[in-house]
Design an enzyme around this catalytic site. Structure first.
Site, PDB file in Angstrom:
ATOM      1  CB  CYS A 153      11.535 -37.234  36.456  1.00  0.00           C
ATOM      2  SG  CYS A 153      11.973 -38.521  37.425  1.00  0.00           S
TER       3      CYS A 153
ATOM      4  CB  THR B 105      25.677 -58.317  30.654  1.00  0.00           C
ATOM      5  OG1 THR B 105      26.165 -58.809  29.352  1.00  0.00           O
ATOM      6  CG2 THR B 105      26.089 -59.111  31.910  1.00  0.00           C
TER       7      THR B 105
ATOM      8  CB  SER C 140      11.735 -47.890  41.101  1.00  0.00           C
ATOM      9  OG  SER C 140      12.730 -47.175  41.101  1.00  0.00           O
TER      10      SER C 140
ATOM     11  CG  ASN D  55       5.590 -38.811  40.431  1.00  0.00           C
ATOM     12  OD1 ASN D  55       4.378 -38.665  39.913  1.00  0.00           O
ATOM     13  ND2 ASN D  55       6.225 -37.836  39.651  1.00  0.00           N
TER      14      ASN D  55
END
Lengths: 378, 378
Positions: free
Chosen positions: B320, B235, B197, B143
Site C-alpha cells: 500500500c 448494494t 479482509s 503487515n
C-alpha cells in the site's frame, strides 16, 4: 416454474462475456496493483485498460475516471467531497445515495420539485441557484419511474451562469439508470461529475465509477493508502474493475429499441386490459426499460408477492427502499396519494427480456389484480 | 520462467473452492438482496450464510458481523465511526487505513511507540489512556514485519479499566494479517471491534468484515440506502461476501506449521549465507508467513526488481505504500536508519508455498546481493 426477471433497475445479471473477462483475475493474475513486481503490474495494466474503456464511453480523459466500490460511494464523493460545504441544489426524486449525503452535508440543500410527470424543469433548477451554491446534483434517469431529466440543458445553463462567476458551480449527475440506453458523453451533458454502477449495466456488483472533470477537486470520504489517487483508499477490486470495463464496452444503445417496444406493449396491454391503472411518470421522457403503474385498490406489496409466486420478479418502489413501510418519496413527489403510491408496481425490463416473458406477465396480471381487489373489497 | 509469488501479505490468490462458491452469484443467483422477490431472498440467504461462517470464526453472534467493501472501510468505520471524536490511542506501526482516519478524526490521537523488535508493551498502551479516551486501536499483526501484538492482554487490561468507568473505552484490532494463522476469537481477545479482509485470506478483493460487539454504536462514513443495517450503504457485493464466507470457513491454522518451517528456513539460510543481513521484527512474536530482512549496502527497490526479473515476487515495505519514496514508518519506528529501512525486503509466504520455491529464492539471493553491492560500491 420458469423464473422471469423483470427487476433490472434493481440489479442485472452479469453477462457471460464479462464473467469470462473477470475470471483470470481471481487466481491467476491476482496481484495487488500497488505491488511493484509483475503480478502487481499486470493488475495495474488491467485497471488501466478498464479505465480506458470507461473513459471512451464517457468521452473523457482516462485520468478523469476513478473507480469506487459502488455508485453510492461515487455519489457520496460527489456530494460530500465536491460540494465543499456550500449550498447544494438537487431534485426531490434523487436516490437516497444522493439525498442522504445531502442531509449530512455541512451546507444547506434545496430540493427542486418535479412536474406531475416526474420531470424537472430547467428553470426551476436555475432559480434555486444562489451565490453560495457550489453543487447541482440531478439524476439522469429516475430509478423508480424511469423519467429522463434534462441533464444537457441544465449543464448548458450552469455553464452560462459559471461564465459570470469566480467560483464555479459543479454539476453532478447520477447516471446509474441511464447508461444502458442513453449517451453519457460528458461534453454533451456538460457535467463535471458523473456516477456509473457496475451491476446496473450487466457488470459485477462491488464497483462504481466516478467521472471527475479535470481541475475539479474531490475530497475522499474514507482514508488510508492512496489508491485511485486518494479518491478510494483500499486495495482495488481488480476483477470487478475489469468486469466493469468490459460491461461498459459492451453497452449497445440499439438494444433500447426492442426493449422500448416490449415496454410499450406492457404499458398498453395492462392499461387497456385492467381498469383503474395509471402510468407513473412521463410516457415520452422515459428510459426504454421502465414501466411503473399505479393500481387502484391494490397493495403493491401483495401484488409483488402474488407475481413472485408465479415466478415473476418485479418490485414496488426501488429495491433500496424495499424494506421501508413509508410510501416512495418519488411517487409522493409526483403527486400520488399515499394509497396510490402503495398500489404502485415497477416492472423493469432487460436486454434479454423476451416477448414470451412479457406476454406471460400480461396474461398473469389481470386475474391477480381481480383477486386482490376482491380480497380487499375495493 | 516459473513465477514464484512470495508477497502474500499484499494479497493472496483466490482459492478454487472460493471461486466455485462465488460463481453462481454472478449470473444465476444475481438478485439484489434488498429485493423482496425470490431472486432477492436467495441473495439475502447467501449473505446470511456467509455471515454465519464469519461469526463462527470470530466466536461472535451473527448480528455482530457486518460486511464492508474493504478492510480499509472497516478500519475507517472503527476509527471515525466509533471513536465519537474522543481521544484515540493507537500504535506507531499501524497500517495507513488506521493512521490516516486517525489524522482526520476530530479528537486527539496518541501513537504508542513499539520496542526495537516491533512489539507493543501493554503498559505503554495503558499509560496513554486518559479520561477522554474513547478508542484504543492496535493491529493484531503488523503487515510489514509480521510482529504479533499482545491483543488479548491489552483487551483484558482495558476491560479492567472499563469496570471503573462510566463511558467504556472501545478496543479495536485490525486482524487482517492475523486471520490465516491466529485465533480471532473476540472473547479471547476481548475486543469490541475487529477488522477482516477477504483478499488476505485467499478470498476475493472488494470485501471486508467488521465485528461490532453488541451494544457498540458505529456511525457510517457514507450515506445512502440502509444496507448492512446502515453501516455500509450501497448494494451488497453478494458474490464477494459469499466468497469471503467460504474463505473464512476454510481457514486452517494447522497450515501455519509448515509455513513457519519454511519461513525459518528462509531466515536461517539467508542470514547465514549473506553477510550484513538482519531480521526486522521479533523472531518469536512473528506471524508464520512473514520474513523481513535488512540488507546492508543494498537498495530494497533494486533487490525487488532483480528478484522480479528472476520471476520471484516480493516487496519492500507494504504494497500500500510501495509508490512512496519515503522510508517505511514501521521500520523507522523499530529504530532502523533511513538507509537500512531502504535496504529492507519483505518476503511473505503462502499456504501453497513449496520448499522448492523457497530453495529457489535462497539460491538466487546471494549472487544478486553480491552484484548489487558491487554496483553500489559498498
Amino acid at each position: 416454474m420458469k423464473k422471469i426477471y423483470l427487476d433490472h433497475a434493481a440489479t442485472t445479471p452479469v453477462k457471460e462475456s464479462v464473467i469470462e473477462e473477470m475470471q483470470p483475475f481471481f487466481s491467476e493474475r491476482f496481484g495487488n496493483p500497488s505491488s511493484v513486481h509483475r503480478f502487481g503490474q499486470e493488475a495495474v495494466m488491467a485497471i488501466d485498460k478498464a479505465r480506458k474503456k470507461v473513459a471512451h464511453f464517457l468521452g473523457a480523459k482516462e485520468r478523469e475516471v476513478g473507480f469506487t466500490s459502488s455508485a453510492t460511494e461515487a455519489n457520496n464523493l460527489s456530494v460530500l467531497g465536491a460540494a465543499g460545504g456550500g449550498h447544494v441544489v438537487t431534485s426531490s426524486i434523487e436516490h437516497s445515495a444522493v439525498l442522504n449525503p445531502c442531509k449530512m452535508s455541512s451546507g444547506s440543500v434545496t430540493q427542486v420539485p418535479v412536474s406531475s410527470e416526474g420531470v424537472l424543469r430547467v428553470e426551476d433548477v436555475l432559480k434555486e441557484i444562489r451565490s453560495d451554491t457550489t453543487l447541482v446534483s440531478v439524476m439522469y434517469v429516475n430509478n423508480e419511474i424511469g423519467t429522463v431529466q434534462p441533464i444537457a440543458e441544465i449543464g448548458k445553463a450552469i455553464g452560462e451562469i459559471n461564465k459570470k462567476r469566480k467560483k464555479k458551480i459543479l454539476f453532478h449527475t447520477d447516471a446509474v439508470q441511464a447508461a444502458n440506453y442513453l449517451s453519457c458523453d460528458v461534453s454533451e451533458l456538460s457535467v463535471d461529475l458523473l456516477t456509473l454502477s457496475g451491476h446496473k449495466i450487466y457488470g459485477p456488483k462491488g464497483v462504481g465509477a466516478l467521472y471527475i472533470r479535470e481541475g475539479v477537486t474531490v475530497s475522499p470520504v474514507m482514508y488510508g493508502a492512496s489508491h485511485e489517487r486518494g479518491l478510494h483508499p483500499g486495495t482495488e477490486n481488480v476483477p470487478a474493475i475489469v468486469g466493469m470495463g468490459k460491461a461498459v464496452e459492451e453497452i449497445d444503445f440499439r438494444k433500447g429499441e426492442e426493449v422500448k417496444r416490449l415496454r410499450d406493449k406492457v404499458i398498453d396491454e395492462i392499461t387497456s386490459s385492467i381498469s383503474g391503472v395509471t402510468l407513473n411518470g412521463s410516457r415520452e421522457k422515459r428510459i426504454p426499460n421502465n414501466v411503473n403503474l399505479a393500481f387502484e385498490g391494490v397493495e403493491g406489496e401483495s401484488l409483488l408477492i402474488s407475481l413472485d409466486s408465479e415466478g415473476i420478479a418485479v418490485s414496488t418502489g426501488s429495491a433500496c427502499a424495499s424494506h421501508s413501510l413509508s410510501p416512495s418519496h418519488v411517487l409522493l413527489a409526483i403527486g400520488l396519494s399515499d394509497r396510490m403510491a402503495h398500489g404502485s408496481l415497477r416492472i423493469s425490463l432487460g436486454n434479454e427480456t423476451t416477448e414470451e416473458e412479457v406476454d406471460h406477465l400480461i396474461s398473469k396480471l389481470p386475474p391477480i389484480i381481480k383477486r386482490l381487489r376482491e380480497i380487499s373489497g375495493r
